[in-house]
Design a protein around this motif. Structure first.
Motif, short mmCIF file in Angstrom:
data_model
loop_
_atom_site.label_atom_id
_atom_site.label_comp_id
_atom_site.label_asym_id
_atom_site.label_seq_id
_atom_site.Cartn_x
_atom_site.Cartn_y
_atom_site.Cartn_z
N UNK A 242 -47.64 19.61 -37.46
CA UNK A 242 -46.92 18.71 -38.36
C UNK A 242 -45.66 18.15 -37.70
N UNK A 243 -44.93 18.98 -37.00
CA UNK A 243 -43.65 18.56 -36.44
C UNK A 243 -43.79 17.79 -35.13
N UNK A 244 -44.83 18.07 -34.34
CA UNK A 244 -44.91 17.52 -32.98
C UNK A 244 -46.18 16.71 -32.70
N UNK A 245 -47.15 16.75 -33.58
CA UNK A 245 -48.43 16.11 -33.31
C UNK A 245 -48.46 14.65 -33.71
N UNK A 246 -49.66 14.14 -33.79
CA UNK A 246 -49.89 12.76 -34.22
C UNK A 246 -51.04 12.74 -35.20
N UNK A 247 -51.20 11.64 -35.91
CA UNK A 247 -52.29 11.54 -36.87
C UNK A 247 -53.64 11.79 -36.20
N UNK A 248 -53.84 11.18 -35.03
CA UNK A 248 -55.15 11.31 -34.36
C UNK A 248 -55.35 12.70 -33.79
#
Length: 357
Positions: A242-248
């Motif tokens: 949630x804090x570091x990722x991306x939607x994809x």
């Protein structure tokens, strides 16, 4: 954990050990010295266990490319402008991207899932409109996603797997498109493996030395900013995502968990995809049993991800494009393994003397 992601708790499906043993037995009867086809034999045996049949097949392959923009791209972490994400989705839909060509060559189905871009994306039959927002927030300044956005991205990944299974897919490939996503994938992996950015950061789309250094500084800044959020190991994967990722990246992680839960073999692509696979392996430990790793990416940090998951790449071609391209390139190898396993004669059938006992 938020109730909207409780489905992640379900365990992975069990592999079929009887089919695995039957495949091992068949390999021992084929007209060749034992083990002489090397990993081609291992691939056939693994696929037999995953597909629940002595003679596996890969006629139906489904590629799903998840796309989304990243707020961190505004900090100059890519050699390409952010508008390229939407432009490349259109290029994929019209058949001009590498993954489009590869999908045609291997006869795979392809679907493009737009999770949210800064620039608009025109409607197209191959594009699924699943917009969450116009990209994530800048992970170096704030959480990339809200809990609700993360849940939606994960669910889109699982929904893509449902569609693939309904279409009769025997193998699932997740690809990605998103300017800035090597930064997100690197930050996410650093958080999960407890490594500094310097150990993993690479050129991504083609950054020069100063660009790589700028990227490293931003990732370390993000890790310091969010460290407390994923300090609790029991929730670290979901919090880090949630804090570091991306939607994809989140959608791919959700797809990988869903594949394992629903018993659909998956072929993992390169750097970004493996970061998502690392998350999936932490969320659903049995997911790794359902994974094959297509290739070793040229991105410097990929090896650390691969070693952490415990997978062995099938190819090492110096690729670092993404899109699912390395996975698509490995499909013919998997098909050859299946064909050899299914179509070679046994010693008895060919009238060839077997090895003396």
């Amino acid at each position: 954990m938020n109730p909207t992601v409780d489905w992640l708790r379900a365990p992975a499906a069990a592999v079929d050990l009887e089919s695995r043993e039957a495949a091992i037995s068949r390999q021992g009867e084929l007209t060749k010295p034992p083990g002489s086809l090397g990993r081609l034999e291992d691939i056939a045996i693994q696929l037999a266990a995953l597909q629940g049949r002595e003679r596996p097949a890969l006629e139906q392959v489904q590629i799903v490319v998840f796309a989304g923009d990243h707020g961190v791209a505004a900090a100059g972490v890519s050699a390409f402008p952010q508008a390229v994400t939407a432009q490349m989705i259109a290029n994929m839909a019209s058949g001009g991207a590498a993954i489009s060509v590869l999908a045609r060559q291997i006869g795979a189905g392809i679907e493009l899932v737009n999770l949210g871009t800064v620039a608009p994306v025109a409607a197209h039959p191959l594009i699924r409109d699943a917009v969450i927002a116009a990209g994530t927030a800048n992970l170096a300044e704030a959480p990339a996603m809200s809990v609700a956005q993360l849940a939606q991205a994960l669910a889109e990944g699982a929904a893509a797997v449902e569609r693939a299974r309904a279409a009769g897919a025997e193998l699932f490939i997740a690809g990605e498109m998103g300017i800035g996503n090597t930064t997100a994938a690197t930050a996410l992996t650093c958080a999960l493996l407890g490594l500094p950015a310097a150990d993993l950061v690479g050129p991504g789309t083609g950054l020069d030395r100063s660009g790589i250094e700028r990227k490293r500084v931003l990732i370390d800044q993000a890790l310091a900013l969010h460290r407390d959020a994923f300090a609790d190991l029991s929730v670290a994967p979901i919090k880090a995502l949630a804090h570091l990722g991306g939607f994809e990246v989140a959608a791919m992680a959700g797809a990988y968990v869903a594949c394992a839960q629903q018993g659909l073999p998956m072929l993992v692509d390169g750097f970004i995809s493996t970061a998502a696979a690392l998350v999936a392996s932490r969320l659903c430990p049995g997911a790794v049993d359902w994974m094959l790793l297509a290739h070793m990416s040229a991105e410097p940090g990929h090896r650390a991800m691969v070693e952490a998951i415990g997978l062995r790449p099938l190819l090492d071609l110096g690729m670092r494009l993404g899109e699912g391209s390395g996975a698509a390139a490995a499909v013919p190898l998997l098909r050859l393994a299946c064909a050899l396993h299914a179509q070679m004669a046994t010693f008895a059938e060919a009238g060839v003397a077997a090895k003396a006992s």
